[in-house]
Design a protein around this motif. Structure first.
Motif, PDB file in Angstrom:
ATOM      1  N   ILE A   1       1.186   4.270  -2.832  1.00 23.52           N
ATOM      2  CA  ILE A   1       0.879   5.673  -2.509  1.00 23.52           C
ATOM      3  C   ILE A   1       2.007   6.594  -2.966  1.00 23.52           C
ATOM      4  O   ILE A   1       1.764   7.684  -3.507  1.00 23.52           O
ATOM      5  CB  ILE A   1       0.625   5.825  -0.993  1.00 23.52           C
ATOM      6  CG1 ILE A   1      -0.694   5.140  -0.611  1.00 23.52           C
ATOM      7  CG2 ILE A   1       0.598   7.297  -0.589  1.00 23.52           C
ATOM      8  CD1 ILE A   1      -0.958   5.086   0.888  1.00 23.52           C
TER       9      ILE A   1
ATOM     10  N   VAL B   1       0.842  -1.204   0.000  1.00 20.83           N
ATOM     11  CA  VAL B   1       0.000   0.000   0.000  1.00 20.83           C
ATOM     12  C   VAL B   1       0.875   1.252   0.000  1.00 20.83           C
ATOM     13  O   VAL B   1       0.659   2.185  -0.779  1.00 20.83           O
ATOM     14  CB  VAL B   1      -0.935  -0.016   1.233  1.00 20.83           C
ATOM     15  CG1 VAL B   1      -1.609   1.348   1.420  1.00 20.83           C
ATOM     16  CG2 VAL B   1      -1.977  -1.114   1.079  1.00 20.83           C
TER      17      VAL B   1
ATOM     18  N   VAL C   1      -6.739   3.700  -1.410  1.00 22.10           N
ATOM     19  CA  VAL C   1      -5.304   3.845  -1.674  1.00 22.10           C
ATOM     20  C   VAL C   1      -5.074   4.836  -2.817  1.00 22.10           C
ATOM     21  O   VAL C   1      -4.153   5.663  -2.776  1.00 22.10           O
ATOM     22  CB  VAL C   1      -4.662   2.483  -1.995  1.00 22.10           C
ATOM     23  CG1 VAL C   1      -3.207   2.646  -2.423  1.00 22.10           C
ATOM     24  CG2 VAL C   1      -4.747   1.558  -0.784  1.00 22.10           C
TER      25      VAL C   1
ATOM     26  N   LEU D   1      -1.247  -4.792  -2.020  1.00 26.16           N
ATOM     27  CA  LEU D   1      -2.462  -4.247  -2.609  1.00 26.16           C
ATOM     28  C   LEU D   1      -3.413  -5.351  -3.059  1.00 26.16           C
ATOM     29  O   LEU D   1      -4.637  -5.222  -2.957  1.00 26.16           O
ATOM     30  CB  LEU D   1      -2.119  -3.343  -3.796  1.00 26.16           C
ATOM     31  CG  LEU D   1      -3.283  -2.461  -4.246  1.00 26.16           C
ATOM     32  CD1 LEU D   1      -3.414  -1.239  -3.366  1.00 26.16           C
ATOM     33  CD2 LEU D   1      -3.132  -2.050  -5.691  1.00 26.16           C
TER      34      LEU D   1
END
Length: 510
Positions: free
Chosen positions: A113, A109, A163, A152
């Motif tokens: 990002i 994650v 996200v 993810l």
């Protein structure tokens, strides 16, 4: 002659952060955009609406640097800008959250990002500790209970959208584009997304919101811009318009009858399903389907409807139960077996499961019908084009030619290609899974009209839909599923919206 754009005065107090003026873009045989304009304002949501093929996606690709305009100018923060690439658009603070989130399943994650702008140490290496800490701070500020270290691929669709929003916040984007962001979300998840949009607005972001769902547009948008046939038709504050007026601008006409259901004499039973069960998805499913009937399946996300349809189509194996078609055993062992028996399936995810987007229209339509288009084992191209032409004309498919790649078509026209492909096999039962998901109101009316025509011709139709108006408007009979079980069954005359919703959600005593 095109209609003059209807532009409502926006007031002197509002200053756009981004202005696009005179933007034009052409492709071989298609003029996608012609002199269009768009204004985006900080702290406000602008809804971009229009039928499939109106030019919305082309504009988004220009705004995100994927396409270069043939003409026109873009002014951002008072400066003329040109986005030569997607990275250039990102550097100017423009990011997009798509219907299919463009992220990387195998990365964490936190990595998703900060992909492309990760914090660095003095030696130029990725500062993993800071990266994870900052990702955790952003997720926490959003109220998103997601572990920054999680992969993810292990997240739900809704959390993947979170996200994507966190990524937009991490790059301090000035402009956030949301392209059909709610298409795969439940009602609860949609409300959570709207809360995040309010946070982005409060943070001064300008949001371009693309949706075919009018309830969402009127719930979340401050302003609207309407495209039709590659031209800007109107723009202004949402408070100064209504649904009827937006539809009129979108399609150039009033769409009063969204559900053109024909009265059809329902015939004898064609399909019988008895005690069908799957180890994890559904249990003891029994129902019948009659000739000329549109049988609706309603339920919440995760009710097991799509999984049941995939089993009928032979895509998944069941643990027990029987299927009979016109008195003969029809429990399909594979997709090819189901097609041979006369059962076809138009999936919800048409881009990934329903069509080969890199192939032209003609090959997509003829693919399951090669026996009809071949002679002595060799493909007869004349037959192939004749078959594709017959069904594309029947569905009023909008394309430059039958050689156009399916991936370049609008969502509504892609759906027509998938339906045409299966109709060309001349089935006895057609299963339509969310047939109007992600397509505009004009294309929805066309698909609904065609469904009604199919039923009138004696084809038996199963329609899976999460849209209550569609279920009630098009079904002769409705089966409600909840948690893999049949919760109830209603004839058309007994349909009641509140009862269907309560039964799907398991509220109250039925």
């Amino acid at each position: 002659m095109s209609a003059a754009p209807q532009v409502v005065s926006l007031g002197a107090e509002a200053t756009p952060i981004l202005t696009m003026t005179g933007i034009s873009k052409s492709f071989p045989g298609v003029k996608a955009l012609e002199g269009i304009s768009l204004e985006l304002y900080p702290g406000q949501v602008t809804a971009l609406v229009g039928e499939n093929g109106a030019g919305k996606s082309t504009l988004v690709k220009i705004l995100t640097g994927i396409y270069q305009p043939d003409a026109g100018e873009i002014v951002l923060d008072g400066q003329h800008v040109h986005f030569s690439s997607a990275h250039a658009a990102l550097e100017h603070g423009i990011t997009a959250i798509h219907q299919e989130t463009v992220l990387f399943d195998e990365l964490s994650v936190a990595e998703n990002i900060f992909l492309g702008h990760a914090p660095r140490t003095r030696l130029g290496l990725v500062d993993w500790k800071t990266l994870r800490a900052e990702a955790a701070d952003i997720l926490s500020s959003m109220g998103a209970p997601i572990d920054p270290r999680a992969r993810l691929k292990d997240l739900s669709i809704a959390n993947k959208h979170l996200v994507a929003v966190a990524r937009a916040m991490s790059i301090e984007a000035q402009i956030v584009i949301m392209d059909e962001p709610t298409a795969a979300l439940s009602h609860k998840e949609i409300e959570e997304l709207f809360v995040l949009i309010d946070l982005l607005k409060a943070d001064g972001k300008a949001i371009l919101f693309i949706s075919h769902k009018f309830d969402e547009i009127f719930r979340i948008a401050d302003r609207y811009t309407v495209f039709r046939d590659g031209q800007m038709i109107g723009a202004g504050p949402m408070a100064d318009t209504n649904q009827r007026e937006l539809v009129r601008m979108m399609v150039g006409r009033s769409v009063d009858q969204a559900f053109p259901k024909q009265d059809v004499a329902i015939g004898a039973t064609v399909l019988e399903v008895e005690g069908l069960s799957h180890p994890t998805e559904f249990d003891s499913i029994s129902f019948t389907l009659r000739r000329g009937e549109i049988l609706g399946f309603y339920g919440l996300v995760g009710a097991g409807r799509s999984e049941l349809m995939q089993a009928l189509f032979g895509a998944t194996r069941v643990s027990s139960g029987t299927v009979t078609l016109e008195g003969k055993p029809a429990l399909a062992k594979s997709e090819a077996d189901a097609i041979e028996k006369g059962i076809v399936y138009v999936p919800e995810e048409r881009g990934r499961q329903g069509a080969v987007t890199g192939l032209p229209i003609v090959q997509n339509i003829s693919l399951p019908s090669l026996k009809k288009t071949s002679r002595a084992g060799f493909l007869d191209m004349a037959r192939e084009f004749a078959l594709a032409r017959q069904y594309s004309e029947r569905l009023d498919l909008r394309a430059a030619s039958l050689s156009q790649e399916v991936g370049t078509l609008s969502g509504g026209n892609q759906q027509k290609v998938v339906i045409a492909k299966w109709l060309a096999t001349r089935p006895k039962v057609i299963i339509l899974d969310e047939p109007t998901k992600g397509i505009d109101i004009g294309s929805k009316a066309a698909v609904h009209a065609f469904m009604s025509e199919l039923a009138a011709e004696g084809l038996s139709v199963i329609m899976v839909s999460s849209e209550l108006p569609e279920i009630m408007g098009m079904s002769d009979r409705v089966i409600v599923m909840r948690e893999g079980l049949i919760a109830g069954e209603f004839e058309r005359a007994a349909l009641d919206a509140e009862t269907l919703v309560r039964m799907a959600a398991g509220i109250g005593d039925h």
